[in-house]
Design an enzyme around this catalytic site. Sequence first.
Site, short mmCIF file in Angstrom:
data_model
loop_
_atom_site.label_atom_id
_atom_site.label_comp_id
_atom_site.label_asym_id
_atom_site.label_seq_id
_atom_site.Cartn_x
_atom_site.Cartn_y
_atom_site.Cartn_z
N CYS A 1 -0.52 4.32 2.32
CA CYS A 1 -0.55 4.23 3.79
C CYS A 1 -0.09 2.84 4.20
O CYS A 1 1.08 2.53 4.03
CB CYS A 1 -1.92 4.62 4.37
SG CYS A 1 -3.36 3.86 3.60
N SER A 2 -0.98 2.01 4.71
CA SER A 2 -0.52 0.69 5.16
C SER A 2 -1.68 -0.31 5.13
O SER A 2 -1.78 -1.15 6.00
CB SER A 2 0.05 0.78 6.57
OG SER A 2 -0.92 1.36 7.44
N CYS A 3 -2.56 -0.20 4.12
CA CYS A 3 -3.68 -1.14 3.99
C CYS A 3 -3.13 -2.57 3.99
O CYS A 3 -2.16 -2.87 3.29
CB CYS A 3 -4.43 -0.90 2.68
SG CYS A 3 -5.14 0.76 2.57
N CYS B 1 0.88 -1.16 0.00
CA CYS B 1 0.00 0.00 0.00
C CYS B 1 0.92 1.21 0.00
O CYS B 1 1.54 1.52 1.01
CB CYS B 1 -0.89 0.00 1.24
SG CYS B 1 -1.78 1.56 1.46
#
Lengths: 90, 209, 107
Positions: free
Chosen positions: B115-117, B112
């Site tokens: 962000c940090s999905c 991702c």
Amino acid sequence: MRIRVATPSGHYRTPTYIQGKVGVIEAVHGAFRNPETLAYGGDGRPKQTLYLVRFDQTHIWAHAEPVPFCQNDRLLIDIYEHWLEPAPEE
Amino acid sequence: MHDHDAPDSHLPLEADAELTYYEQRVEAIQALLIEKGLLSADDVRRAVEDMDARSPAVGARVIARAWVDPHFKQHLLADAKAAIATLGIDVDTWSTLVAVENTPTIHNVVVCTLCSCYPRSLLGVPPDWYKSLNYRARVVKEPRTVLEEFGLELAPDIEVRVYDSTADMRYLVIPQRPAGTEGMSEGALAELVTRDSMIGVTQAQEPSP
Amino acid sequence: MPGVHDRGGWPDVGPINKAEHELSFWEKRTDALLVLLSSADRRVIRVDELRRAIESLPPEAYETMGYYERWISAIETLLIEKNVLTKAEIDRKAEQIVEQRTIETTE
């Protein structure tokens, strides 16, 4: 389809590196509330169709320094409808 | 040492250590939200417990089933959440999940960049490197170099597919079933399915000879 | 110019640090606060808003802060923005917590 180029101001969910690139729709995920308005307390409506769009790696990074990726490597990325526009004829 | 089982999250956790600025903010915000009745200390404790309960073992169980049951695998690829629900796993609160399969000719890897999905329901909290600026910057641009850093060298004719999940989808990689695992039980197979293999930066482990 | 969070293809980056750390209790609690505040029955903060608040951090702060440091800062910003808490209130409570601990550890 081509990914629209937009000056990113505020919250956007289409990375800059893919903007202006031409890809192919691989799958349709369905309609989701728009995260770009949800991020400001909005209701995210109208919903936006979310597509999985496929790109050739060589098309994305054509001008980058040489890196070892192969001709048939791909990048797949989720893009909302309002970021897509028809690609110009080749 | 932090006490992970602190029964009362109000109690100072390290009585002899000074709180950092951010620890103070968390404590203060939590205390105020409790005072205002927006949540309770019990809610926080339960949420932390839920978080601790989610681990890559959940994902490994799903993958092992897909390896032994072709119908389940087809279902998983077609509608991951519905397929996983058939294992008795509660998927009600999950984000939409998409499973992608590694084959002898295709290798998938997930990132991702914004962000940090991450499919936390199946894999727990993401590792630090997954959230790192360097992984996010590089894996979309030079996936093969990044995979080599994780010890995975792929033949040039294999198609590397990088998935950049930008919002509502979560991606799970179904690694290839290692050779020499015929006849292994589903439980033993699940042991071979590592977290990193479900992100796509490595293959599943080989069985020990 | 891409936003500081928009890292795909970011130039001049080095190797990936594969060291991992067990989340400390305050990090887990930060995560728990977000899960609770964004739950369907509360809807105080949406994850989309959290992302927006994180991305609005000054670029240098974004790059140097830890992951959950960004989260708790964003949660604080949003709670203030939504008039759930005030900054003065949080400052006061944080001071009280520090004082209370000082008393407890010197007793």
